[in-house]
Design an enzyme around this catalytic site. Structure first.
Site, PDB file in Angstrom:
ATOM      1  N   SER A 171       0.801  -1.224   0.000  1.00 15.16           N
ATOM      2  CA  SER A 171       0.000   0.000   0.000  1.00 15.16           C
ATOM      3  C   SER A 171       0.834   1.275   0.000  1.00 15.16           C
ATOM      4  CB  SER A 171      -0.955   0.017   1.193  1.00 15.16           C
ATOM      5  OG  SER A 171      -0.239   0.114   2.405  1.00 15.16           O
ATOM      6  N   ASP A 217      -8.096   6.262   4.495  1.00 15.79           N
ATOM      7  CA  ASP A 217      -8.166   5.061   5.334  1.00 15.79           C
ATOM      8  C   ASP A 217      -9.403   4.966   6.216  1.00 15.79           C
ATOM      9  OD1 ASP A 217      -5.756   4.183   4.345  1.00 15.79           O
ATOM     10  OD2 ASP A 217      -4.580   4.938   6.022  1.00 15.79           O
ATOM     11  N   HIS A 230       1.114   4.246   6.824  1.00 14.03           N
ATOM     12  CA  HIS A 230       0.525   5.091   5.791  1.00 14.03           C
ATOM     13  C   HIS A 230       0.937   6.540   5.983  1.00 14.03           C
ATOM     14  CE1 HIS A 230      -2.976   2.255   4.413  1.00 14.03           C
ATOM     15  NE2 HIS A 230      -1.791   1.863   3.979  1.00 14.03           N
TER      16      HIS A 230
END
Length: 180
Positions: free
Chosen positions: A57, A123, A96
């Protein structure tokens, strides 16, 4: 039989004193590793100073198997920083980028919204039910450095436990049969 026969003979010839010495040495190695981990936790201010990237990701910046080094300071979190956070109800932390920062006017606390670089949306679907922002207590640390590909050892041992058991068994055999 060669090597196997020599190993069995070596195990049979071990004396109690030698076995205790090797057990104490193994205990000291494990204790030293734990002390180093706790020291890193104190120095970095993060509950987990080192994490492995488990998914794609964050590509192309970080690839699966990269090791990230974390630090958590009192400085405010800013958009663009890469953070590692825990979500209530999930065991595995997520790596992230912060895409939006929201400061509460009444308390001055900062909430953040994150997104994986390789993901289409933010998210919010990953967060706990009804949660729209991450608070500071969710964040384990900020990425301050990385080591590419080294984390694959951890990933392989997690995904294929038989390899982990073979490695532990081989190391145990090595400790038991060593002459020093």
């Amino acid at each position: 039989m060669g090597w196997i026969g020599e190993t069995v003979d070596s195990i049979r010839s071990i004396q109690i004193r030698q076995l205790l010495t090797q057990a104490v040495s193994l205990g000291m190695i494990v204790t030293s590793a734990l002390i180093i981990w706790k020291a890193l936790m104190c120095i970095t201010g993060s509950e987990s100073p080192v994490v492995v990237v488990l998914s794609g990701s964050m590509e192309p910046g970080f690839k699966r198997g990269d090791i990230l080094f974390l630090h958590m300071s009192k400085d405010p979190i800013r958009a663009g920083e890469i953070v590692v956070f825990n979500i209530d109800g999930r065991e595995i932390p997520i790596v992230h980028r912060v895409i939006k920062v929201h400061e509460r006017q009444d308390t001055g606390e900062v909430d953040v919204l994150t997104k994986g670089d390789n993901n289409y949306g933010d998210d919010r679907l990953l967060y706990a039910h009804g949660q729209l922002w991450l608070q500071r207590h969710h964040i384990m640390g900020r990425a301050v450095g990385f080591l590419p590909y080294v984390g694959w050892v951890t990933i392989i041992m997690t995904e294929k436990p038989v390899i982990k058991y073979i490695l532990i068994g081989a190391l145990g055999l090595l400790v038991i049969t060593s002459k020093d």
